[in-house]
Design an enzyme around this catalytic site. Sequence first.
Site, PDB file in Angstrom:
ATOM      1  N   GLN A   1       0.921  -1.171   0.133  1.00  0.00           N
ATOM      2  CA  GLN A   1      -0.060  -0.022   0.111  1.00  0.00           C
ATOM      3  C   GLN A   1       0.899   1.215  -0.102  1.00  0.00           C
ATOM      4  O   GLN A   1       0.313   2.384  -0.418  1.00  0.00           O
ATOM      5  CB  GLN A   1      -0.992  -0.144   1.183  1.00  0.00           C
ATOM      6  CG  GLN A   1      -2.128  -1.004   1.116  1.00  0.00           C
ATOM      7  CD  GLN A   1      -3.098  -0.695   0.246  1.00  0.00           C
ATOM      8  OE1 GLN A   1      -3.625   0.430  -0.162  1.00  0.00           O
ATOM      9  NE2 GLN A   1      -3.782  -1.758  -0.335  1.00  0.00           N
TER      10      GLN A   1
ATOM     11  N   SER B   1       3.596  -4.391  -5.012  1.00  0.00           N
ATOM     12  CA  SER B   1       2.864  -4.884  -6.057  1.00  0.00           C
ATOM     13  C   SER B   1       2.587  -3.731  -7.300  1.00  0.00           C
ATOM     14  O   SER B   1       2.098  -2.740  -6.679  1.00  0.00           O
ATOM     15  CB  SER B   1       1.717  -5.305  -5.701  1.00  0.00           C
ATOM     16  OG  SER B   1       0.771  -5.906  -6.599  1.00  0.00           O
TER      17      SER B   1
ATOM     18  N   CYS C   1     -16.420  -9.737   1.306  1.00  0.00           N
ATOM     19  CA  CYS C   1     -17.023 -11.461   1.355  1.00  0.00           C
ATOM     20  C   CYS C   1     -16.361 -12.310   0.511  1.00  0.00           C
ATOM     21  O   CYS C   1     -17.022 -12.734  -0.417  1.00  0.00           O
ATOM     22  CB  CYS C   1     -18.569 -11.319   1.374  1.00  0.00           C
ATOM     23  SG  CYS C   1     -19.473 -10.171   0.319  1.00  0.00           S
TER      24      CYS C   1
HETATM   25  C1  LIG Z   1      -3.144  -5.841  -2.553  1.00  0.00           C
HETATM   26  C2  LIG Z   1      -2.337  -6.196  -1.261  1.00  0.00           C
HETATM   27  C3  LIG Z   1      -1.522  -7.394  -1.428  1.00  0.00           C
HETATM   28  C4  LIG Z   1      -1.497  -8.379  -2.429  1.00  0.00           C
HETATM   29  O1  LIG Z   1      -1.001  -7.885  -3.768  1.00  0.00           O
HETATM   30  P1  LIG Z   1      -1.410  -8.880  -5.168  1.00  0.00           P
HETATM   31  O2  LIG Z   1      -0.383  -8.224  -6.122  1.00  0.00           O
HETATM   32  O3  LIG Z   1      -2.761  -8.244  -5.321  1.00  0.00           O
HETATM   33  O4  LIG Z   1      -1.167 -10.081  -4.794  1.00  0.00           O
HETATM   34  C5  LIG Z   1      -0.932  -7.686  -0.374  1.00  0.00           C
HETATM   35  N1  LIG Z   1      -0.611  -6.903   0.693  1.00  0.00           N
HETATM   36  C6  LIG Z   1      -1.405  -5.597   0.587  1.00  0.00           C
HETATM   37  C7  LIG Z   1      -1.438  -4.954   2.015  1.00  0.00           C
HETATM   38  C8  LIG Z   1      -2.246  -5.445  -0.316  1.00  0.00           C
HETATM   39  O5  LIG Z   1      -3.041  -4.294  -0.313  1.00  0.00           O
END
Ligand SMILES: *Cc1c(COP(=O)(O)O)cnc(C)c1O
Length: 389
Positions: free
Chosen positions: A181, A201, A328
Amino acid sequence: MEPRKVYLDNSATTKVAEEVLNAMIPYFSNDPGNPNSLHQWGRGARRAVDESRESVASLIGAGIHEIVFTGNGSAADNLAIKGSAWADKKNRKHIITSAVEHHAVIDTCKWLGKTGYDITYLPVDEFGMVHPETLKGAIRDDTLLASVMHANNEVGTVNPIEELGAICRERGVLFHTDAVQTAGHIPIDVSKLPVDMLTMSAHKMYGPKGTGALYVRKGIKLVPLVHGGGQEYGIRSGTEDTAGIAGFGAAARLAKRLFEEGEETRVSCLRDKLLDGIIEKIPNSFVTGHRTKRLPFHGSVCVRRIEGEGILLRMDYAGIGVSSGSACTSGSLEPSHVLLAMGLDHATAHGSVRLTLGRDTTEDDINYVLEKFPPIVEILRKMSPYKGG
Ligand SMILES: *Cc1c(COP(=O)(O)O)cnc(C)c1O
C-alpha cells in the site's frame, strides 16, 4: 449527459497509467524475445527487464541485485515468509506477525503454523497500529522472522517500521514488511531503514496486475518456492514477464515524478475534505484508522447501524466505486479481522466503508460523493430494523 463515475477503490487496484501501458505494449508482440536468449531479440528483452529493475530499485533506495520480480504481491509475501523460514540455518521455529496483516501474510503464517512453526499475532491499538513494545515483548530466542505491514490496506494506518525493524535487528531477527500500500505513495528508503525484505505490487501504484517484487537485502538467503530455470537469482524461476516488468519499471518512474509534483499533499487534502465532510454530514459516523499517521490517499469510515454492503451497492448505482470492510471473499459476512482486532464490535464493524483516492481524483469528485453519500445512509437507516438511526 454522461452519468458521473467516481472510482474510489484505489487500495484494491489502480488504473494503469498511460505511460505504463505504452512501455508495455512492445513486449506483447513486436519485441518477442525471451530475456534469457542470447540473440538480439533476447538481448532487447533483457535490457527492458534490467532497466525496470533499476527503476524499481531506485524508487526504494535498493541495489539492483536486491530486487526479485514475482508474479504479484501475494507471491512476494509468500516468498519472504516461507523462503526465510525454510532457509533458517539455526532451525528456529518462531515467527511474529500482526493481527491486521493482509491475507497473503496472515494465511501464510497460519499455514506455517500447521507445519511445526509457532506464530505470534501481535495485537494493535484502536487505530490498527502495532506498537514497538509489543514486538519487543514477543521476541524469543527461537524467533527467526517478524513480518509487520508498512501500512494497512483497510484502514490506512502507517506502522512505525523504522522502530520495529530496529528492534528486530538488535535481536538478530529478520524483518519483513508488506509495503504494497505504501510503495510509490509514500517515500521509502531501504538504505536507511532497518528492513530486510519488503513487498511491492505494481497494480497498487498505476502498474499492471500480476507483477510484484520482493526487496531482499544483500546477503539474505531464501529458499525458492518455484524451482526451474534459475531466473531472478535462482529465487523465482520462470521466464520473466517482460511486458509486466516493463510496466512496473514505468510505474516506478511515474511514482518518483508524482513525489516531485507533490501528489501526496494534493491527494491527502482531498481525502481530509472527504473524511471531514462525511463525519459532519452523516450522523453516527466516524473515521477508522489513524487520522494523521495514514496513507495520503486512504479514507475509511464506519457508519453505525448500517451494512457496508448496502452502502457499496447504492453508491455503485450512483456511479461511485467504494469497498466495504467485510469483503465477502469467502462468501461469508464475517466482519473484517482488522476492525475486530482494533476493538470494534461486530455490528459496528459491519458498517465500514473504504474510500481510496487516486491521482485522477478531483475536488468535483469529492463534492459529488459528499452530495450522494448522506442521503444513501438516510434511506438505508429508514429501511433498517435498528431504531433510532
Ligand atoms: C493488494 C495487497 C496485497 C496483494 O498484492 P497482489 O499483487 O494483489 O497479490 C498484499 N498486501 C497488501 C497490503 C495489499 O494491499
